[in-house]
Design an enzyme around this catalytic site. Structure first.
Site, mmCIF file in Angstrom:
data_model
loop_
_atom_site.group_PDB
_atom_site.id
_atom_site.type_symbol
_atom_site.label_atom_id
_atom_site.label_comp_id
_atom_site.label_asym_id
_atom_site.label_seq_id
_atom_site.Cartn_x
_atom_site.Cartn_y
_atom_site.Cartn_z
ATOM 1 N N TRP A 29 0.831 -1.207 0.000
ATOM 2 C CA TRP A 29 0.000 0.000 0.000
ATOM 3 C C TRP A 29 0.869 1.261 0.000
ATOM 4 O O TRP A 29 1.906 1.322 0.664
ATOM 5 C CB TRP A 29 -0.899 -0.002 1.240
ATOM 6 C CG TRP A 29 -1.885 1.129 1.276
ATOM 7 C CD1 TRP A 29 -3.119 1.158 0.694
ATOM 8 C CD2 TRP A 29 -1.731 2.396 1.931
ATOM 9 N NE1 TRP A 29 -3.734 2.360 0.936
ATOM 10 C CE2 TRP A 29 -2.904 3.140 1.699
ATOM 11 C CE3 TRP A 29 -0.702 2.976 2.691
ATOM 12 C CZ2 TRP A 29 -3.096 4.429 2.204
ATOM 13 C CZ3 TRP A 29 -0.886 4.263 3.191
ATOM 14 C CH2 TRP A 29 -2.068 4.975 2.948
ATOM 15 N N SER A 87 3.181 -7.371 1.637
ATOM 16 C CA SER A 87 2.172 -6.641 2.393
ATOM 17 C C SER A 87 0.814 -6.719 1.683
ATOM 18 O O SER A 87 0.309 -7.811 1.448
ATOM 19 C CB SER A 87 2.645 -5.197 2.619
ATOM 20 O OG SER A 87 1.882 -4.567 3.608
ATOM 21 N N PHE A 150 3.543 6.339 6.704
ATOM 22 C CA PHE A 150 3.344 4.899 6.542
ATOM 23 C C PHE A 150 4.672 4.198 6.275
ATOM 24 O O PHE A 150 4.922 3.112 6.800
ATOM 25 C CB PHE A 150 2.347 4.626 5.409
ATOM 26 C CG PHE A 150 1.831 3.217 5.389
ATOM 27 C CD1 PHE A 150 1.004 2.753 6.402
ATOM 28 C CD2 PHE A 150 2.168 2.343 4.369
ATOM 29 C CE1 PHE A 150 0.526 1.446 6.395
ATOM 30 C CE2 PHE A 150 1.692 1.036 4.351
ATOM 31 C CZ PHE A 150 0.870 0.596 5.369
ATOM 32 N N ALA A 152 7.510 5.145 7.390
ATOM 33 C CA ALA A 152 8.223 5.129 8.673
ATOM 34 C C ALA A 152 7.756 3.965 9.539
ATOM 35 O O ALA A 152 8.565 3.284 10.187
ATOM 36 C CB ALA A 152 8.019 6.453 9.398
ATOM 37 N N ASP A 214 8.320 -6.931 12.816
ATOM 38 C CA ASP A 214 7.292 -6.277 11.993
ATOM 39 C C ASP A 214 6.211 -5.654 12.877
ATOM 40 O O ASP A 214 5.598 -6.340 13.692
ATOM 41 C CB ASP A 214 6.671 -7.323 11.055
ATOM 42 C CG ASP A 214 5.858 -6.717 9.927
ATOM 43 O OD1 ASP A 214 5.347 -5.597 10.093
ATOM 44 O OD2 ASP A 214 5.733 -7.378 8.880
ATOM 45 N N HIS A 241 9.049 -4.714 8.526
ATOM 46 C CA HIS A 241 8.014 -4.949 7.512
ATOM 47 C C HIS A 241 8.542 -4.942 6.075
ATOM 48 O O HIS A 241 7.819 -5.322 5.160
ATOM 49 C CB HIS A 241 6.901 -3.901 7.667
ATOM 50 C CG HIS A 241 5.665 -4.217 6.894
ATOM 51 N ND1 HIS A 241 4.879 -5.327 7.151
ATOM 52 C CD2 HIS A 241 5.061 -3.581 5.847
ATOM 53 C CE1 HIS A 241 3.854 -5.354 6.318
ATOM 54 N NE2 HIS A 241 3.942 -4.308 5.510
#
EC number: 3.1.1.85
Length: 264
Positions: A29, A87, A150, A152, A214, A241
């Site tokens: 995303w 993701s 996001f 970060a 994560d 992540h």
């Protein structure tokens, strides 16, 4: 290549590189397929299709839900490919493997979950609902800042977080910012989609790569996932992540031997 399709199906930007078995790479995303640029040389023994998801990067938006996106991708990509998704891209790849098993030879999910939203009543670990709500509210206020926040969060926990964020940001901003409607679509997918009841339909070889640190897909997801002989789990001890950014060497050590089974 750019996948050109009939007028009623918007154009998807697909950058195809290398020679060998077909490998599809789907990003997460808020970003685009440029995040995979560091992998180009490493994966050159495969014919890799780096896809900008609908409304992200150079791809046009496609109205609809996750199934609509999957249908568009299936029509634009070669059959019998290995699909790898990071993701949100992992959610897309998982849905594709469930709906189009004959098209997908193998599945790789990277820092991905079949149900991203935390479900307290089931003790299912995930993203707290208020976090996704916050991003949804911020989208209308300041798009670049929201995406940077996001990024970060994605690097949070990694020992090289500052460098990881800079690398992600530099790669992502080389292409246009995502379409606002596509960002909302993606958030809705993260918020609403729960593929857990359908995972038993996946019979292809499945490699699942996790980051122990994560913050978006907690390490507690992995023990609650189904296990079988065709499923391989790799937990990267110091990754967050975005393991292919922060720990590329360990990431490649996980996927390279697994991918070798498709070379025969």
């Amino acid at each position: 290549m750019n996948a050109t399709t009939p007028a009623h199906r918007p154009q998807l930007h697909i950058d195809t590189r290398g020679q060998g078995p077909d490998l599809v790479m789907l990003h997460g995303w808020g970003v685009n397929s440029a995040v995979f640029t560091p992998l180009h040389e490493q994966l050159s023994e495969y014919r890799v299709h780096y896809v900008d998801l609908p409304g992200f990067g150079l791809s046009q938006p496609i109205a609809g839900d996750l199934s609509t996106w999957v249908d568009a991708l299936i029509h634009a990509l070669p059959a019998n490919a290995i699909w790898a998704g990071w993701s949100l891209g992992g959610l897309v790849a998982t849905q594709a493997a469930i709906r189009y098993p004959s098209h997908i030879q193998g599945l790789i999910t990277i820092a991905s979950s079949p149900c991203f939203m935390a479900r307290e009543e089931e003790a299912w670990p995930g993203i707290p609902p208020q976090v996704l709500s916050m991003f949804g509210e911020q989208l209308g206020q300041n798009l670049p800042k929201t995406i940077e926040r996001f990024l970060a969060i994605q690097a949070m926990g990694s020992e090289t977080a500052k460098d990881d964020i800079k690398q992600l940001r530099d790669l992502v901003l080389a292409r246009p910012l995502p379409d606002a409607a596509a960002l909302t679509q993606g958030l809705d997918m993260l918020n609403q989609i729960d593929l857990r009841p359908q995972l038993s339909a996946i019979q292809q070889p499945w490699l699942r790569i996790w980051g122990r640190l994560d913050g978006l897909v907690p390490k507690r997801v992995q023990p609650q996932m189904p296990t079988a002989n065709h499923i391989t789990d790799v937990m990267l001890a110091k990754a967050s992540h975005a393991p292919f950014v922060s720990h590329m060497e360990e990431f490649l050590q996980a996927i390279t031997p697994w991918l070798a089974q498709f070379k025969d």
